[in-house]
Write a protein that holds these residues in place. Structure first.
Motif, PDB file in Angstrom:
ATOM      1  N   VAL A 106      44.422 -14.673  24.085  1.00 50.47           N
ATOM      2  CA  VAL A 106      45.154 -14.302  22.882  1.00 50.47           C
ATOM      3  C   VAL A 106      46.126 -15.415  22.435  1.00 50.47           C
ATOM      4  CG1 VAL A 106      46.985 -13.030  24.074  1.00 50.47           C
ATOM      5  CG2 VAL A 106      46.271 -12.307  21.806  1.00 50.47           C
ATOM      6  N   GLY A 107      46.641 -16.186  23.406  1.00 54.67           N
ATOM      7  CA  GLY A 107      47.592 -17.258  23.084  1.00 54.67           C
ATOM      8  C   GLY A 107      47.004 -18.374  22.244  1.00 54.67           C
ATOM      9  N   ASN A 108      45.683 -18.439  22.168  1.00 54.29           N
ATOM     10  CA  ASN A 108      45.039 -19.494  21.356  1.00 54.29           C
ATOM     11  C   ASN A 108      44.887 -19.089  19.893  1.00 54.29           C
ATOM     12  OD1 ASN A 108      44.421 -21.334  23.555  1.00 54.29           O
ATOM     13  ND2 ASN A 108      43.089 -19.688  24.257  1.00 54.29           N
ATOM     14  N   TYR A 109      45.300 -17.861  19.571  1.00 57.54           N
ATOM     15  CA  TYR A 109      45.128 -17.368  18.200  1.00 57.54           C
ATOM     16  C   TYR A 109      46.392 -17.617  17.373  1.00 57.54           C
ATOM     17  CZ  TYR A 109      40.590 -15.476  19.155  1.00 57.54           C
ATOM     18  OH  TYR A 109      39.243 -15.382  19.439  1.00 57.54           O
ATOM     19  N   ASP A 110      46.211 -17.769  16.062  1.00 57.18           N
ATOM     20  CA  ASP A 110      47.360 -18.009  15.177  1.00 57.18           C
ATOM     21  C   ASP A 110      48.164 -16.731  14.965  1.00 57.18           C
ATOM     22  OD1 ASP A 110      46.632 -20.749  14.633  1.00 57.18           O
ATOM     23  OD2 ASP A 110      44.970 -19.949  13.428  1.00 57.18           O
ATOM     24  N   HIS A 111      47.482 -15.582  14.965  1.00 57.48           N
ATOM     25  CA  HIS A 111      48.155 -14.300  14.721  1.00 57.48           C
ATOM     26  C   HIS A 111      47.546 -13.223  15.615  1.00 57.48           C
ATOM     27  CE1 HIS A 111      49.970 -15.782  10.964  1.00 57.48           C
ATOM     28  NE2 HIS A 111      48.817 -16.390  10.765  1.00 57.48           N
ATOM     29  N   VAL A 112      48.374 -12.251  16.009  1.00 54.11           N
ATOM     30  CA  VAL A 112      47.891 -11.092  16.764  1.00 54.11           C
ATOM     31  C   VAL A 112      48.287  -9.830  15.993  1.00 54.11           C
ATOM     32  CG1 VAL A 112      48.003  -9.838  18.947  1.00 54.11           C
ATOM     33  CG2 VAL A 112      48.262 -12.324  18.933  1.00 54.11           C
ATOM     34  N   VAL A 113      47.332  -8.923  15.817  1.00 54.53           N
ATOM     35  CA  VAL A 113      47.626  -7.657  15.137  1.00 54.53           C
ATOM     36  C   VAL A 113      47.316  -6.526  16.107  1.00 54.53           C
ATOM     37  CG1 VAL A 113      46.946  -6.110  13.249  1.00 54.53           C
ATOM     38  CG2 VAL A 113      47.095  -8.583  12.845  1.00 54.53           C
ATOM     39  N   GLU A 114      48.338  -5.726  16.432  1.00 53.46           N
ATOM     40  CA  GLU A 114      48.075  -4.554  17.276  1.00 53.46           C
ATOM     41  C   GLU A 114      47.619  -3.406  16.388  1.00 53.46           C
ATOM     42  OE1 GLU A 114      50.694  -3.537  20.596  1.00 53.46           O
ATOM     43  OE2 GLU A 114      50.544  -1.465  19.950  1.00 53.46           O
ATOM     44  N   ASN A 115      46.436  -2.890  16.713  1.00 50.52           N
ATOM     45  CA  ASN A 115      45.893  -1.779  15.925  1.00 50.52           C
ATOM     46  C   ASN A 115      46.295  -0.461  16.574  1.00 50.52           C
ATOM     47  OD1 ASN A 115      44.453  -0.060  14.298  1.00 50.52           O
ATOM     48  ND2 ASN A 115      42.465  -0.554  15.217  1.00 50.52           N
TER      49      ASN A 115
ATOM     50  N   GLU B 244      39.009  -7.636  29.256  1.00 48.19           N
ATOM     51  CA  GLU B 244      40.042  -8.227  30.135  1.00 48.19           C
ATOM     52  C   GLU B 244      40.051  -9.747  29.980  1.00 48.19           C
ATOM     53  OE1 GLU B 244      41.981  -6.605  32.450  1.00 48.19           O
ATOM     54  OE2 GLU B 244      40.964  -4.759  33.050  1.00 48.19           O
ATOM     55  N   LYS B 245      38.846 -10.340  29.936  1.00 44.36           N
ATOM     56  CA  LYS B 245      38.752 -11.807  29.815  1.00 44.36           C
ATOM     57  C   LYS B 245      39.239 -12.262  28.443  1.00 44.36           C
ATOM     58  CE  LYS B 245      34.733 -12.021  32.824  1.00 44.36           C
ATOM     59  NZ  LYS B 245      33.337 -11.673  32.653  1.00 44.36           N
ATOM     60  N   GLU B 246      38.822 -11.531  27.397  1.00 46.38           N
ATOM     61  CA  GLU B 246      39.193 -11.938  26.036  1.00 46.38           C
ATOM     62  C   GLU B 246      40.706 -11.865  25.828  1.00 46.38           C
ATOM     63  OE1 GLU B 246      35.047 -10.829  23.728  1.00 46.38           O
ATOM     64  OE2 GLU B 246      36.744  -9.499  23.472  1.00 46.38           O
ATOM     65  N   LEU B 247      41.338 -10.854  26.444  1.00 48.13           N
ATOM     66  CA  LEU B 247      42.788 -10.684  26.242  1.00 48.13           C
ATOM     67  C   LEU B 247      43.574 -11.873  26.793  1.00 48.13           C
ATOM     68  CD1 LEU B 247      43.010  -6.859  26.909  1.00 48.13           C
ATOM     69  CD2 LEU B 247      43.816  -8.014  24.839  1.00 48.13           C
ATOM     70  N   ARG B 248      42.996 -12.578  27.756  1.00 46.59           N
ATOM     71  CA  ARG B 248      43.684 -13.763  28.308  1.00 46.59           C
ATOM     72  C   ARG B 248      43.703 -14.920  27.311  1.00 46.59           C
ATOM     73  NH1 ARG B 248      40.123 -13.425  33.204  1.00 46.59           N
ATOM     74  NH2 ARG B 248      40.761 -11.425  34.046  1.00 46.59           N
TER      75      ARG B 248
ATOM     76  N   SER C  28      40.871 -23.266   9.705  1.00 46.06           N
ATOM     77  CA  SER C  28      40.572 -21.837   9.734  1.00 46.06           C
ATOM     78  C   SER C  28      41.702 -21.072  10.456  1.00 46.06           C
ATOM     79  CB  SER C  28      39.205 -21.562  10.370  1.00 46.06           C
ATOM     80  OG  SER C  28      39.085 -22.245  11.572  1.00 46.06           O
ATOM     81  N   VAL C  29      41.868 -19.818  10.097  1.00 47.65           N
ATOM     82  CA  VAL C  29      42.981 -19.011  10.603  1.00 47.65           C
ATOM     83  C   VAL C  29      42.424 -18.017  11.619  1.00 47.65           C
ATOM     84  CG1 VAL C  29      44.827 -17.400   9.959  1.00 47.65           C
ATOM     85  CG2 VAL C  29      44.127 -19.219   8.355  1.00 47.65           C
ATOM     86  N   LEU C  30      42.933 -18.095  12.877  1.00 47.77           N
ATOM     87  CA  LEU C  30      42.436 -17.236  13.950  1.00 47.77           C
ATOM     88  C   LEU C  30      43.321 -16.003  14.105  1.00 47.77           C
ATOM     89  CD1 LEU C  30      41.621 -19.700  16.908  1.00 47.77           C
ATOM     90  CD2 LEU C  30      40.093 -18.840  15.158  1.00 47.77           C
ATOM     91  N   ILE C  31      42.715 -14.829  13.995  1.00 53.18           N
ATOM     92  CA  ILE C  31      43.471 -13.569  14.096  1.00 53.18           C
ATOM     93  C   ILE C  31      42.850 -12.708  15.203  1.00 53.18           C
ATOM     94  CG2 ILE C  31      44.232 -11.489  12.864  1.00 53.18           C
ATOM     95  CD1 ILE C  31      43.655 -13.071  10.220  1.00 53.18           C
ATOM     96  N   PHE C  32      43.703 -12.234  16.123  1.00 51.05           N
ATOM     97  CA  PHE C  32      43.217 -11.427  17.256  1.00 51.05           C
ATOM     98  C   PHE C  32      43.701  -9.991  17.074  1.00 51.05           C
ATOM     99  CE2 PHE C  32      42.917  -9.958  21.626  1.00 51.05           C
ATOM    100  CZ  PHE C  32      41.806 -10.638  22.111  1.00 51.05           C
ATOM    101  N   ILE C  33      42.778  -9.031  17.156  1.00 57.49           N
ATOM    102  CA  ILE C  33      43.128  -7.610  17.030  1.00 57.49           C
ATOM    103  C   ILE C  33      43.141  -6.980  18.423  1.00 57.49           C
ATOM    104  CG2 ILE C  33      42.477  -5.391  15.957  1.00 57.49           C
ATOM    105  CD1 ILE C  33      42.682  -7.418  13.767  1.00 57.49           C
ATOM    106  N   THR C  34      44.205  -6.259  18.741  1.00 61.64           N
ATOM    107  CA  THR C  34      44.253  -5.572  20.045  1.00 61.64           C
ATOM    108  C   THR C  34      44.433  -4.066  19.847  1.00 61.64           C
ATOM    109  OG1 THR C  34      46.668  -5.740  20.189  1.00 61.64           O
ATOM    110  CG2 THR C  34      45.408  -7.511  21.205  1.00 61.64           C
ATOM    111  N   ALA C  35      44.067  -3.319  20.882  1.00 63.55           N
ATOM    112  CA  ALA C  35      44.391  -1.884  20.949  1.00 63.55           C
ATOM    113  C   ALA C  35      45.704  -1.770  21.735  1.00 63.55           C
ATOM    114  CB  ALA C  35      43.279  -1.123  21.640  1.00 63.55           C
ATOM    115  N   PRO C  36      46.419  -0.641  21.639  1.00 59.59           N
ATOM    116  CA  PRO C  36      47.709  -0.531  22.328  1.00 59.59           C
ATOM    117  C   PRO C  36      47.597  -0.617  23.857  1.00 59.59           C
ATOM    118  CG  PRO C  36      47.508   1.171  20.652  1.00 59.59           C
ATOM    119  CD  PRO C  36      46.163   0.510  20.741  1.00 59.59           C
TER     120      PRO C  36
END
Ligand code: ADP
Ligand code: 5GP
Length: 191
Positions: free
Chosen positions: A158-167, A152-156, A116-124
């Protein structure tokens, strides 16, 4: 027939996951978005069965005991879970499936289904995240604070995700998300 690909989308509350997934499915055909079960109360405008399957804490516990969940987790004091049967049926039918779930659930699924492909969405920024949560107008001050602490906890993680998308900009972020999904799709038009 080839099984579909499983995309797992996480990110802090208010980052824009729902917004981007809505745009993604109108843009990329043949994706199926799983509808989670939750014990949380519906927000104004949410449609039962479309946004979530809203169930009582007793019903949720019964479904855990019966092994109905592919994964489940407690987030911001409520329980949320992905129903196993529909996701497995869709994947077996060759559909590409999207789960919008928190990191605890994401890692449970990744362990069970490593492809499965893990994608993390962040705000600026955190201040923009808070502005978006408050702008949605669905949570009390106390609930906003809880969501920001969880963020705050979830943002730590982010390194475990395959991709990060800044929204930052919705259209640009949708382009980036669509690009990631297209690059991992099993079979366009199979579903
Ligand atoms: P999530 O599903 O991650 O909790 P939502 O999709 O509900 O977040 O978005 C939270 C709020 O932020 C909504 O009011 C949405 O319209 C707004 N929003 C989403 N993306 C952006 C963006 N790129 N810029 C400004 N506001 C946004
Ligand atoms: P909200 O209450 O804002 O809709 O969602 C709160 C959090 O619960 C978000 O991080 C969302 O991704 C997560 N969530 C929604 N459905 C599920 C699910 O089925 N499983 C898990 N683990 N988390 C979920």
């Amino acid at each position: 027939m080839r099984a579909g690909s499983l995309f797992i989308i996480s990110g802090p509350s208010g980052a824009g996951k729902g917004t981007l997934v809505d745009r993604l499915v109108t843009r990329v055909s043949g994706l199926w978005v799983s509808v989670s079960a939750t014990t949380r109360a519906p927000r104004p405008g949410e449609v039962p069965g479309e946004d979530y399957i809203f169930i009582s804490p007793d019903e949720f516990q019964r479904r855990i005991d019966e092994g109905d969940f592919l994964e489940w987790a407690e987030v911001h004091g409520n329980r949320y879970g992905t129903l196993r049967s529909t996701v497995e049926e869709r994947l077996a039918a060759g559909c590409d499936v999207i789960l919008e779930i928190d990191p605890q659930g994401a890692f449970q699924v990744k362990e069970a289904m490593p492809s499965s492909v893990l994608i993390f969405i962040t705000a600026p920024s955190m201040s923009e995240l808070e502005r978006r949560i408050r702008g949605r107008g669905a949570e009390t001050d106390e609930q906003v604070r809880t969501r920001l602490e969880t963020a705050e906890k979830e943002l730590r993680l982010v390194g475990n995700y395959d991709h990060v998308v800044e929204n930052d900009d919705v259209a640009l972020a949708t382009d980036r998300l669509a690009g990631i999904v297209e690059s991992h799709r099993s079979c366009e038009g199979c579903c």
